[in-house]
Every structure is written in C-alpha cells, then in structure tokens.
Motif scaffolding. Structure first.
Motif, PDB file in Angstrom:
ATOM      1  N   GLY A  68      11.740   5.595   5.465  1.00 54.93           N
ATOM      2  CA  GLY A  68      11.528   6.842   4.874  1.00 54.93           C
ATOM      3  C   GLY A  68      10.099   6.743   3.901  1.00 54.93           C
ATOM      4  O   GLY A  68       9.301   7.700   3.733  1.00 54.93           O
ATOM      5  N   TRP A  69      10.180   5.743   3.144  1.00 56.06           N
ATOM      6  CA  TRP A  69       9.004   5.454   2.071  1.00 56.06           C
ATOM      7  C   TRP A  69       7.776   5.162   3.133  1.00 56.06           C
ATOM      8  O   TRP A  69       6.772   5.668   2.585  1.00 56.06           O
ATOM      9  CB  TRP A  69       9.407   4.320   1.134  1.00 56.06           C
ATOM     10  CG  TRP A  69       8.240   4.115   0.317  1.00 56.06           C
ATOM     11  CD1 TRP A  69       7.793   2.907   0.234  1.00 56.06           C
ATOM     12  CD2 TRP A  69       7.479   4.855  -0.637  1.00 56.06           C
ATOM     13  NE1 TRP A  69       6.629   2.909  -0.753  1.00 56.06           N
ATOM     14  CE2 TRP A  69       6.572   4.065  -1.176  1.00 56.06           C
ATOM     15  CE3 TRP A  69       7.655   6.127  -1.006  1.00 56.06           C
ATOM     16  CZ2 TRP A  69       5.760   4.628  -2.101  1.00 56.06           C
ATOM     17  CZ3 TRP A  69       6.744   6.520  -2.220  1.00 56.06           C
ATOM     18  CH2 TRP A  69       5.847   6.067  -2.664  1.00 56.06           C
ATOM     19  N   GLY A  70       7.935   4.459   4.044  1.00 54.73           N
ATOM     20  CA  GLY A  70       6.540   4.286   4.619  1.00 54.73           C
ATOM     21  C   GLY A  70       6.157   5.758   5.316  1.00 54.73           C
ATOM     22  O   GLY A  70       4.923   6.130   5.749  1.00 54.73           O
ATOM     23  N   ASP A  96       2.552   7.093   4.818  1.00 53.19           N
ATOM     24  CA  ASP A  96       1.530   7.551   5.980  1.00 53.19           C
ATOM     25  C   ASP A  96       1.189   8.954   5.850  1.00 53.19           C
ATOM     26  O   ASP A  96       0.007   9.173   6.092  1.00 53.19           O
ATOM     27  CB  ASP A  96       2.576   7.321   7.322  1.00 53.19           C
ATOM     28  CG  ASP A  96       1.471   7.434   8.617  1.00 53.19           C
ATOM     29  OD1 ASP A  96       0.472   6.742   8.753  1.00 53.19           O
ATOM     30  OD2 ASP A  96       2.091   8.383   9.203  1.00 53.19           O
ATOM     31  N   LEU A  97       2.236   9.693   5.551  1.00 58.03           N
ATOM     32  CA  LEU A  97       1.709  11.272   5.424  1.00 58.03           C
ATOM     33  C   LEU A  97       0.643  11.548   4.384  1.00 58.03           C
ATOM     34  O   LEU A  97      -0.203  12.286   4.499  1.00 58.03           O
ATOM     35  CB  LEU A  97       3.052  12.046   5.131  1.00 58.03           C
ATOM     36  CG  LEU A  97       2.834  13.537   4.981  1.00 58.03           C
ATOM     37  CD1 LEU A  97       2.269  14.095   6.129  1.00 58.03           C
ATOM     38  CD2 LEU A  97       4.396  14.022   4.541  1.00 58.03           C
ATOM     39  N   ALA A  98       0.918  10.807   3.124  1.00 56.76           N
ATOM     40  CA  ALA A  98      -0.140  10.804   2.078  1.00 56.76           C
ATOM     41  C   ALA A  98      -1.577  10.118   2.630  1.00 56.76           C
ATOM     42  O   ALA A  98      -2.509  10.949   2.267  1.00 56.76           O
ATOM     43  CB  ALA A  98       0.355  10.101   0.829  1.00 56.76           C
ATOM     44  N   ALA A  99      -1.615   9.487   3.659  1.00 61.27           N
ATOM     45  CA  ALA A  99      -2.655   8.698   3.781  1.00 61.27           C
ATOM     46  C   ALA A  99      -3.608   9.510   4.648  1.00 61.27           C
ATOM     47  O   ALA A  99      -4.640   9.913   4.847  1.00 61.27           O
ATOM     48  CB  ALA A  99      -2.625   7.219   4.398  1.00 61.27           C
ATOM     49  N   ALA A 149       3.475  11.178  -4.042  1.00 63.68           N
ATOM     50  CA  ALA A 149       4.182  12.154  -4.750  1.00 63.68           C
ATOM     51  C   ALA A 149       4.189  13.624  -4.102  1.00 63.68           C
ATOM     52  O   ALA A 149       5.249  14.222  -3.860  1.00 63.68           O
ATOM     53  CB  ALA A 149       3.957  12.368  -6.378  1.00 63.68           C
ATOM     54  N   ILE A 150       3.028  13.934  -3.858  1.00 55.56           N
ATOM     55  CA  ILE A 150       2.692  15.260  -3.210  1.00 55.56           C
ATOM     56  C   ILE A 150       3.152  15.232  -1.815  1.00 55.56           C
ATOM     57  O   ILE A 150       3.897  16.075  -1.311  1.00 55.56           O
ATOM     58  CB  ILE A 150       1.254  15.582  -3.263  1.00 55.56           C
ATOM     59  CG1 ILE A 150       0.845  15.803  -4.508  1.00 55.56           C
ATOM     60  CG2 ILE A 150       0.925  16.917  -2.346  1.00 55.56           C
ATOM     61  CD1 ILE A 150      -0.694  16.114  -5.029  1.00 55.56           C
ATOM     62  N   ALA A 151       3.078  14.146  -1.181  1.00 50.45           N
ATOM     63  CA  ALA A 151       3.557  13.892   0.363  1.00 50.45           C
ATOM     64  C   ALA A 151       5.112  13.909   0.133  1.00 50.45           C
ATOM     65  O   ALA A 151       5.538  14.664   1.190  1.00 50.45           O
ATOM     66  CB  ALA A 151       3.210  12.426   0.867  1.00 50.45           C
ATOM     67  N   ARG A 152       5.721  13.266  -0.791  1.00 46.96           N
ATOM     68  CA  ARG A 152       7.197  13.321  -0.796  1.00 46.96           C
ATOM     69  C   ARG A 152       7.586  14.879  -1.046  1.00 46.96           C
ATOM     70  O   ARG A 152       8.705  15.286  -0.533  1.00 46.96           O
ATOM     71  CB  ARG A 152       7.483  12.539  -1.942  1.00 46.96           C
ATOM     72  CG  ARG A 152       9.026  12.565  -2.569  1.00 46.96           C
ATOM     73  CD  ARG A 152       9.938  12.066  -1.212  1.00 46.96           C
ATOM     74  NE  ARG A 152      11.362  12.275  -1.779  1.00 46.96           N
ATOM     75  CZ  ARG A 152      12.365  13.646  -1.395  1.00 46.96           C
ATOM     76  NH1 ARG A 152      11.824  14.373  -0.744  1.00 46.96           N
ATOM     77  NH2 ARG A 152      13.320  13.507  -2.028  1.00 46.96           N
TER      78      ARG A 152
END
Length: 161
Positions: free
Chosen positions: A82-84, A88-91, A98-101
C-alpha cells in the motif's frame, strides 16, 4: 428572450459524472476537471496492481470511463505494498506522498462502494498489506502464532519386577 434548453445536454447525470461528483466532494477538489484527473491517475495506478478475475469484475462494476482507465494499464510483474502504491502514484503524478495518499483515499473509497464488500474482500485478498486503509477499510491483522516448543514424547518407565 429566454433560455432554450440545449438539444445535446443530458437531462440526467451519467454514472461517471456521479462518480466524479462523489470524488470531488469527498476529496474536496475545487473543480470537476481536477477530480477527473485524480480518478484517472488513481485507477491507472490500481490497474497496474490488480490482476485476474478481480480485475475483470472490478472493471464491470465501474462506469465505462473509469473502467477504461483501469483496464488500459498492463499489470506490473511485482505488486507494491500500500505504501509503495502511494509512493509510485506520487512519483508518476509529480505530487507528494501525502497528496497521493489523499487522492488514493478519495477515489478508492468510491471504488469500494461501487465494488461491494464481497468483491472488495477478494481484491484486498490478492493485494499486499496496506491497501485496506486506502479503500477506507480497517486493516485487520491475523494474530501471529508463536512457534510452539517441541515436546519430547513422555517416556514411560517400566519398573522391573
């Protein structure tokens, strides 16, 4: 003069429009366009993680535009935690974790509602740890069993008569 209804204007919202409005409201996005961008990004990222029958069933639960964003991605060979997934979404979106979460939570909570509890349980069962919270669900951990010490079989002593 008065306003005439436009001939091509839909009278009811499409399922995708309803999904976007829900994501826009839950994620507090300023515009419908921003909500659509987030939905596309998160579903594309999810499409790289979910495989097999669950992927097909999930695509069938989603509005067409959302299903296309999910299905357009080729699943990765290695599943991310989940953290990965968030990193990955943030990158890929050029945002912070934080925004990707936040984005993932806003979209995946709506996806969870559309999928229903049975399909969601199957999807989560096929993903590594950490996804349940992204879908707005509790991440329940199975208690780890302590290895039991091996017991030597008790020997019965025979008394000599």
């Amino acid at each position: 003069m008065f306003d005439q209804p436009r001939p091509n204007r839909p009278l009811t919202a499409t399922p995708f429009d309803q999904m976007l409005e829900r994501v826009r409201y839950d994620g507090a996005y300023p515009t419908r366009e921003r909500a659509a961008e987030v939905v596309h990004d998160v579903l594309a990222a999810l499409g790289r993680q979910v495989t097999g029958d669950e992927r097909v069933a999930l695509a069938q639960c989603l509005p067409l535009e959302a299903a296309l964003a999910l299905a357009a991605q080729v699943p990765d060979g290695e599943q991310l935690t989940g953290w990965g997934f968030v990193k990955d979404l943030a990158a890929r979106t050029g945002s912070t974790p934080a925004i990707a979460r936040w984005d993932a939570g806003a979209v995946l909570a709506v996806v969870a509602a559309l999928a229903g509890p049975d399909l969601l349980a199957r999807i989560l069962g096929g993903l590594p740890d950490g996804y349940a919270l992204l879908f707005g669900q509790a991440q329940l951990q199975q208690p780890r069993r302590q290895p039991q010490a091996r017991r030597e079989p008790q020997r019965q002593h025979q008394l000599a008569a």
